[in-house]
Every structure is written in C-alpha cells, then in structure tokens.
Design a protein around this motif. Structure first.
Motif, short mmCIF file in Angstrom:
data_model
loop_
_atom_site.label_atom_id
_atom_site.label_comp_id
_atom_site.label_asym_id
_atom_site.label_seq_id
_atom_site.Cartn_x
_atom_site.Cartn_y
_atom_site.Cartn_z
N ILE A 82 -0.17 -0.84 -3.63
CA ILE A 82 -0.20 -2.24 -4.06
C ILE A 82 1.13 -2.55 -4.74
N LYS A 84 4.10 -4.64 -6.79
CA LYS A 84 4.10 -5.39 -8.05
C LYS A 84 3.87 -6.88 -7.77
N ARG A 87 0.18 -7.43 -6.99
CA ARG A 87 -0.55 -7.27 -8.26
C ARG A 87 -0.42 -8.54 -9.10
N LEU A 120 -7.25 -3.97 -11.00
CA LEU A 120 -7.44 -4.49 -9.65
C LEU A 120 -8.53 -3.68 -8.97
N ASP A 132 -5.08 -2.93 1.00
CA ASP A 132 -4.47 -3.31 -0.27
C ASP A 132 -3.89 -4.72 -0.21
#
Length: 194
Positions: A82, A84, A87, A120, A132
């Motif tokens: 994942i 940044k 996220r 997450l 993801d």
C-alpha cells in the motif's frame, strides 16, 4: 540503540519453539505483550507464510486455539504494497473515522476506553483475493480491525440510519447531531446560513 524484539518476533520465536502444539490466545497475548497480538499472528500467517491454523481450519480446535503446523513457510505469503499516496487518500476519504463503528481517531473508544487508533483494513481480505487498491481499503479502528477477522459487514444505507436515529431518544438524536456538526463543520455552517 535498543534491539528488544517486537511482538511479532516474540510470537514467531514462541511458535517456532512450540511447533505442533496447541497454544491459546491468552498465552499468545502474554508472549506478545501487546493487544495487537492477533494482527501479528495474521502477519506471520499471511505475509510470512507460516502455517498457523485455528478452529476455522480444524474442527478439533476450540476458538482461541492456534497451532503452528510446521516451521517451514508456505507459498501463500504475500507482501503489503500500500503506497503512501493510497494510504493518505483512504484516510482522507474516510474522514479519519472508523468505517465500522464510527469512532474518530483519538476519541475514547467505547469498547476499550482508550484513544482510538486507526488502521487500514481490507474490505475483501487478501487471503480471499482482495487487493491493495483504494476501492478495497477502508479505515478501521484497531478494535474493529481486530474483530473484523476477514468479515465484511454490510454498511447500512441512509434510510436505515435515519430510521434508527428517529427511533432513538431525543438525547441520542442530539448526540448524533452534535457528532455530525463536529465531523462536517463547513457543511453544517453552509446549511445554517441558507
């Protein structure tokens, strides 16, 4: 620099010393020294490929019992990739609020009395083919993420939420209103001024 092993390393060492033996969740929590022990077990199983089984895998095991079948890793390990950017997008999209229970980051969680920490979580777990991608990710508090354990809850629609809110006592309705105004201050101000 302190080289004290983290909870995942402690759990890995413990399980490798107890291959083939039934261990219970209380002992794993004690070994890990962390409330996040369940997540670390899933990481060992899913990301590192250790064959850790539970009552969901074998009917002779009771809930809360685990066995590391073999010290050899299986091929089902995967890496979390994942970015940044993804996220940050999911955190912003979900308003830094748990998408299961509605608690915001830092608020005192009603189930464990501690400030809520966000993580997450996957809508469809990676062990079940989930990705993801942002569409398959949601922000969850640590309590809900631990409890989710590959479960996908159906989100209520607006009519269902309104019905529940209308049925609630006035005090609860006012708490919901206060929470909504706090969560959406710009929108609330725009509605009040129109």
């Amino acid at each position: 620099m302190d080289k004290t092993p983290g909870s995942k390393e402690k759990l890995k060492a413990f399980l490798l010393n107890n291959v083939g033996k039934v261990v219970d969740s209380n002992r794993l929590r004690e070994v890990a020294g962390s409330s996040e022990w369940g997540r670390r077990i899933r990481e060992l199983r899913n990301e590192e490929g250790f064959d850790i089984i539970t009552h969901k895998d074998r009917s002779d095991l009771k809930p809360g019992q685990y066995i590391l079948v073999s010290a050899e890793k299986k091929d089902r390990a995967f890496q979390r990739n994942i970015s940044k950017e993804t996220r940050a997008f999911v955190i912003d999209r979900d308003g830094n609020t748990c998408q299961m229970c509605g608690v915001a980051a830092g608020e005192i969680h009603p189930f464990d009395g501690r400030p809520a920490r966000m993580q997450l979580g996957h809508v469809v777990d990676k062990t079940k083919g989930g990705t993801d991608d942002a569409d398959n990710l949601r922000l969850l508090c640590s309590v809900c993420n631990e409890g989710a354990s590959n479960l996908t809850l159906v989100r209520p629609d607006s009519i269902s939420l309104l019905i529940q809110t209308r049925r609630a006592p006035k005090k609860v309705q006012l708490e919901v209103l206060a929470w909504l105004i706090k969560k959406f201050p710009k929108e609330a101000q725009r509605i009040q001024s129109s």
